[in-house]
Design an enzyme around this catalytic site. Structure first.
Site, short mmCIF file in Angstrom:
data_model
loop_
_atom_site.label_atom_id
_atom_site.label_comp_id
_atom_site.label_asym_id
_atom_site.label_seq_id
_atom_site.Cartn_x
_atom_site.Cartn_y
_atom_site.Cartn_z
N GLU A 242 2.57 8.00 -2.49
CA GLU A 242 4.04 8.00 -2.57
C GLU A 242 4.46 8.44 -3.97
O GLU A 242 3.73 8.20 -4.94
CB GLU A 242 4.59 6.60 -2.32
CG GLU A 242 4.23 6.06 -0.95
CD GLU A 242 4.85 4.68 -0.72
OE1 GLU A 242 5.94 4.63 -0.16
OE2 GLU A 242 4.24 3.69 -1.13
N HIS A 266 -1.52 -0.87 7.03
CA HIS A 266 -1.23 0.54 7.32
C HIS A 266 -2.49 1.43 7.28
O HIS A 266 -2.75 2.22 8.18
CB HIS A 266 -0.23 1.10 6.32
CG HIS A 266 1.09 0.37 6.31
ND1 HIS A 266 1.62 -0.20 7.43
CD2 HIS A 266 1.97 0.14 5.31
CE1 HIS A 266 2.79 -0.76 7.12
NE2 HIS A 266 3.01 -0.57 5.84
#
Ligand code: BG6
Length: 512
Positions: A242, A266
């Site tokens: 990210e 995740h």
């Protein structure tokens, strides 16, 4: 990824991807604990609005928002309508609309009811029990410290008792526990109040179309499975990078860190989807059993096989950004990691000896969520012997964000009189083949929960297996210092060393 080619422009969708023909979910009451919160506004309401647009909610659908802050039906409707309208001006990371369709939003709005209550007080649950009849889904959009409390309250008030004509389900957000012991304790606690089949533990990565599509890619194409194994795969890289920082979530992130926030949930969902055995059917239990089996085969990760980092001040898109330690609600001497890289081994027949490298971090040089399968070179070095060059290994990249698609690098002959190898890429983007419906990622999850399809939700054993694999790291990192990396870079150098040790390198992150 390529720009659109003529072949792509003249595609024919292979399946009818319209929502028509899908039955609406059975009538039910969706009770959202945390009705005044961020998740409700940013994701649940846009998802319900999209479901209303697809005619996937029954007439008897209604929503009860529960929150400790004071409000009433009219006030809650007004607040949420304003938020929905604000998405037409500013949008959010997940949702932007040019206009809010009055009919679709009206369908939701008139079904919204609000109840103020203290999650720790029995009278809240008694009052809910007096008003809720029939099917109900209880959505825990609350801080994790309330998960056990709310489930206890629901159970004691009899709200989780099912009847032949009424289901009762509970959706639990992440983080589910902070380590193996707390996840086991939470599972044991909630399972005293209701059966496992009533719990829907959410991982929003499973709401992403392309994560679900991994199953189709692997199991609907005969050319994939034969090479999807140790004989042909050299290693796998899974990346969730990210560019954003902690974004005002310091208070949550400080005791959490990148490992707990991303890896056992995740990243492990991506790992399970890419590495599990083919299930016997698409029955939820068949799929979830294969996922749990895979997660259980992951060897607990030795601390020597993992690296963690924390972002220092740096740049994002040419703009100065502060160090993690200077973010709001973060300790000046914090050792919380904002980056993790690790190598894991899967101890089963298919993957023995194939390393899976995972990396995830904030404030990295690119936004990229993908799985890259690095294949072994051909066994005979035919081309090197004739001087054509060394073929580069084939890498298949399954892209989840930001531009879902797939690409594979191949070796071909470069044009010219001599045999020389050149490198090409075959690729597709989902957007070139399908008309993507507006989607914040929670539509499928909400619909599935209302229709009782638990395939995309995590079973207790899957959650616990994820924690068991990372537990050695949690223990080892409790008081350990953290390596720093400048914001806007690919991460700490230790992560490169982790792969260099095995003679490998990370795929470069694409800037952005
Ligand atoms: C959340 C994490 O669960 O997932 C966040 O708490 C992270 O820290 C987010 O940013 C990433 O999800 P996505 O869908 O934006 O890749």
């Amino acid at each position: 990824m390529p720009t659109e080619s003529p072949a792509m422009a003249h595609h024919t969708p292979l399946e009818d991807d319209s929502a028509s023909g899908i039955a609406p979910a059975p009538p039910c009451t969706l009770v959202i604990f945390g009705g005044g919160g961020d998740l409700t506004k940013r994701l649940l309401m846009p998802a319900l609005y999209n479901l209303a647009g697809g005619k996937l909610l029954a007439d008897g659908f209604r929503v009860v928002g529960v929150d400790h802050n004071a409000n009433d039906d009219a006030g809650w409707r007004r607040d949420l309508t304003e938020t929905m309208q604000s998405f037409t001006r500013d949008g959010s990371a997940e949702f932007h609309a040019d206009r809010i369709d009055p009919e679709d939003w009206g369908f939701i709005e008139e079904r919204l009811h609000f109840r103020q209550g203290d999650f720790e007080a029995d009278d809240l649950y008694r009052a809910l029990a007096d008003t809720i009849t029939g099917n109900a889904v209880f959505y825990l959009a609350v801080s994790a410290r309330f998960f056990g409390t709310v489930v206890d309250g629901l159970g004691k008030a009899g709200l989780l008792k099912q009847a032949d004509d009424a289901f009762r389900r509970v959706v639990i957000e992440k983080p589910f526990g902070q380590d193996l012991a707390s996840a086991q304790a939470l599972n044991a606690r909630i399972l005293r109040q209701a059966d496992e089949s009533q719990f829907y533990r959410i991982d929003h990565f499973l709401g992403k179309e392309t994560v679900q599509s991994l199953m189709a890619l692997r199991f609907a194409n005969g050319i994939m499975e034969p090479v999807w194994r140790r004989e042909y795969v050299d290693h796998v890289q899974i990346t969730a990078a990210e560019t954003i920082g902690v974004e005002g979530r310091g208070a949550f992130y400080e005791p959490t860190g990148a490992l707990r926030d991303m890896v056992p949930n995740h990243m492990f969902q991506l790992l399970c989807m890419v590495a599990m055995e083919p299930p016997n059917s698409f029955d939820a239990e068949a799929v979830r059993s294969e996922k749990a089996k895979l997660a259980e085969a992951v060897r607990p990760i030795p601390p020597g096989d993992a690296v963690r980092g924390q972002y220092a001040a740096g740049q994002e898109n040419g703009r100065d950004v502060p160090a993690y330690r200077d973010e709001p609600n973060v300790a000046k001497d914090s050792d919380t990691e904002t980056y993790v890289a690790l190598k894991l081994e899967i101890e089963n027949w298919r993957w023995a000896g194939v390393p899976f490298y995972l990396r995830t971090g904030k404030r990295m040089s690119g936004r990229q969520t993908e799985i890259a399968i690095h294949f072994k070179p051909p066994p005979h070095r035919l081309f090197r012997e004739c001087g054509a060059g060394e073929p580069a290994p084939n890498v298949m990249r399954l892209r989840i964000d930001p531009e879902p698609g797939e690409s594979t690098e191949l070796n071909v002959k470069a044009p010219g009189p001599q045999m020389r190898l050149g490198r090409v890429e075959t690729a597709f983007r989902y957007a070139d083949f399908f008309d993507e419906k507006p989607n914040v990622g929670y539509e499928t999850l909400l619909y599935d929960c209302m229709t009782g399809d638990a395939t995309l939700f995590q079973r207790a054993d899957n959650i616990e297996a994820g924690w068991a694999a990372v537990d050695p790291l949690i223990q080892a990192w409790a008081d350990a210092p953290v390596e720093s990396y400048a914001a806007g870079t690919p991460g700490p150098t230790g992560a490169d060393d982790l792969l260099a040790r095995d003679g490998r390198t990370w795929l470069p992150l694409e800037p952005g």
